[in-house]
Design a protein around this motif. Structure first.
Motif, mmCIF file in Angstrom:
data_model
loop_
_atom_site.group_PDB
_atom_site.id
_atom_site.type_symbol
_atom_site.label_atom_id
_atom_site.label_comp_id
_atom_site.label_asym_id
_atom_site.label_seq_id
_atom_site.Cartn_x
_atom_site.Cartn_y
_atom_site.Cartn_z
ATOM 1 N N LYS A 162 0.831 -1.221 -0.116
ATOM 2 C CA LYS A 162 0.281 0.005 -0.005
ATOM 3 C C LYS A 162 0.898 1.219 -0.125
ATOM 4 C CE LYS A 162 -4.035 -2.348 2.246
ATOM 5 N NZ LYS A 162 -5.057 -2.104 3.309
ATOM 6 N N LEU A 163 2.015 0.997 0.624
ATOM 7 C CA LEU A 163 2.797 2.322 0.831
ATOM 8 C C LEU A 163 3.420 2.797 -0.582
ATOM 9 C CD1 LEU A 163 4.062 4.531 2.395
ATOM 10 C CD2 LEU A 163 6.007 2.921 2.926
ATOM 11 N N SER A 164 3.925 1.820 -1.454
ATOM 12 C CA SER A 164 4.239 2.147 -2.616
ATOM 13 C C SER A 164 3.298 2.590 -3.691
ATOM 14 C CB SER A 164 5.058 0.981 -3.426
ATOM 15 O OG SER A 164 4.032 -0.052 -3.451
ATOM 16 N N LEU A 165 2.215 2.097 -3.635
ATOM 17 C CA LEU A 165 1.047 2.696 -4.517
ATOM 18 C C LEU A 165 0.562 4.248 -3.884
ATOM 19 C CD1 LEU A 165 -1.177 -0.224 -5.049
ATOM 20 C CD2 LEU A 165 -0.116 0.925 -6.932
ATOM 21 N N MET A 166 0.714 4.344 -2.519
ATOM 22 C CA MET A 166 0.300 5.741 -1.938
ATOM 23 C C MET A 166 1.270 6.893 -2.496
ATOM 24 S SD MET A 166 -0.200 6.685 2.042
ATOM 25 C CE MET A 166 -1.309 5.280 2.189
ATOM 26 N N VAL A 167 2.518 6.564 -2.665
ATOM 27 C CA VAL A 167 3.344 7.533 -3.220
ATOM 28 C C VAL A 167 3.064 8.025 -4.504
ATOM 29 C CG1 VAL A 167 5.981 7.942 -3.757
ATOM 30 C CG2 VAL A 167 5.340 6.467 -1.747
ATOM 31 N N GLN A 168 2.598 6.870 -5.312
ATOM 32 C CA GLN A 168 2.035 7.344 -6.874
ATOM 33 C C GLN A 168 0.945 8.114 -6.701
ATOM 34 O OE1 GLN A 168 2.851 5.005 -10.349
ATOM 35 N NE2 GLN A 168 0.737 4.771 -10.486
ATOM 36 N N TYR A 169 -0.014 7.782 -5.653
ATOM 37 C CA TYR A 169 -1.460 8.686 -5.822
ATOM 38 C C TYR A 169 -0.963 10.007 -5.312
ATOM 39 C CZ TYR A 169 -3.537 4.121 -5.812
ATOM 40 O OH TYR A 169 -4.385 2.678 -6.356
ATOM 41 N N ILE A 170 -0.070 10.378 -4.528
ATOM 42 C CA ILE A 170 0.175 11.646 -3.808
ATOM 43 C C ILE A 170 0.788 12.322 -5.225
ATOM 44 C CG2 ILE A 170 1.766 12.756 -2.180
ATOM 45 C CD1 ILE A 170 1.459 10.607 -0.302
ATOM 46 N N CYS A 171 1.675 11.599 -5.815
ATOM 47 C CA CYS A 171 2.423 12.384 -6.780
ATOM 48 C C CYS A 171 1.111 13.181 -7.958
ATOM 49 C CB CYS A 171 3.327 11.641 -7.629
ATOM 50 S SG CYS A 171 4.048 12.359 -8.998
ATOM 51 N N TYR A 172 0.343 12.128 -8.059
ATOM 52 C CA TYR A 172 -0.610 12.540 -9.230
ATOM 53 C C TYR A 172 -1.666 13.358 -8.473
ATOM 54 C CZ TYR A 172 0.540 8.354 -11.944
ATOM 55 O OH TYR A 172 1.159 7.448 -12.860
ATOM 56 N N ALA A 173 -1.843 13.283 -7.279
ATOM 57 C CA ALA A 173 -2.753 14.332 -6.503
ATOM 58 C C ALA A 173 -1.975 15.747 -6.446
ATOM 59 C CB ALA A 173 -3.136 13.805 -5.207
ATOM 60 N N ALA A 174 -0.942 15.653 -6.098
ATOM 61 C CA ALA A 174 -0.118 16.995 -6.073
ATOM 62 C C ALA A 174 -0.046 17.661 -7.381
ATOM 63 C CB ALA A 174 1.113 16.775 -5.645
ATOM 64 N N LEU A 175 0.074 17.132 -8.529
ATOM 65 C CA LEU A 175 0.259 17.430 -9.684
ATOM 66 C C LEU A 175 -1.107 18.187 -10.113
ATOM 67 C CD1 LEU A 175 1.749 18.162 -12.508
ATOM 68 C CD2 LEU A 175 1.168 16.021 -13.213
#
Length: 226
Positions: free
Chosen positions: A90-103
């Motif tokens: 879950k942590l590795s996927l969360m990093v990608q979600y955070i990246c997309y959300a910030a962009l």
């Protein structure tokens, strides 16, 4: 290790060497894989490997189905996606979600901020230019709706990636998507008219945007290192 941008650019350039029929199949694979919620690097590296297989099959003058050992290209892609997902935490996927959300937030809020200042300047002159971002109900509504609409668009694109549509079906889908967009824009306009003078709070743009940009670059750096 190649950057994500290099992988994507190299893929887009190399796929043009495929025959028209194979490029059409490969484009379907691109859409399916990129819409399947796996890590961007995994998706691009798999696509590059698949492109190499396509090129090799063409050089050997055999069909893609024969080379891959199956005629069910969608099923083949689904197995690959399921295999990747089984290795994630879950942590590795969360990093990608955070990246997309910030962009996404950076883009949406920047557009809203510029829109607010342009309207104010046209109405009251340059003296009305503000470094504060006004958070209004319409902005909140945009942020609430953009996530489900984006997910719906991704799901729709994935669903039709390997389908052959008749002209009638394509026209129907176009008008369905057009109707959804009209409803979305209409909802935003209605909220804007009803609550145009309501401001929930304001925040300095020189604080908000740098924070979002920093979050994006940190999360993107972590993704590159995975």
């Amino acid at each position: 290790m190649s950057s994500m941008k290099e992988l994507i650019n190299g893929l887009n350039k190399s796929k043009e060497n495929l025959s028209e029929s194979n490029r059409k199949i490969f484009d379907g694979i691109i859409i399916y894989i990129r819409c399947s919620n796996i890590k961007t690097r995994d998706a691009e590296e798999f696509l590059q490997q698949t492109l190499d297989n396509f090129i090799s099959a063409e050089h050997q003058n055999i069909s893609i189905e024969s080379y891959l050992g199956t005629s069910d290209i969608k099923g083949y892609c689904k197995e690959i996606v399921d295999t990747y997902k089984s290795t994630y935490n879950k942590l590795s996927l969360m990093v990608q979600y955070i990246c997309y959300a910030a962009l996404g937030l950076t883009i949406l809020l920047s557009i809203s901020y510029l829109s607010q200042n342009i309207q104010a300047i046209l109405k009251n002159g340059l003296s009305s230019f503000s470094l504060n971002m006004l958070i209004t109900p319409i902005i909140v509504l945009e942020l609430i709706l953009v996530i489900p609409l984006t997910l719906a668009a991704i799901t729709w694109a994935k669903h039709k990636s390997f389908k052959e549509y008749t002209k009638k079906q394509s026209i129907i889908e176009f008008f369905v998507m057009w109707f959804i967009m009209v409803l979305f824009i209409g909802a935003l306009v209605l909220v804007g008219l009803l609550l145009k003078k309501v401001v929930l709070f304001s925040i300095p743009i020189y604080i908000l945007l740098p924070i979002l940009i920093l979050i994006y670059f940190i999360s993107n750096h972590l993704l590159e290192k995975q």
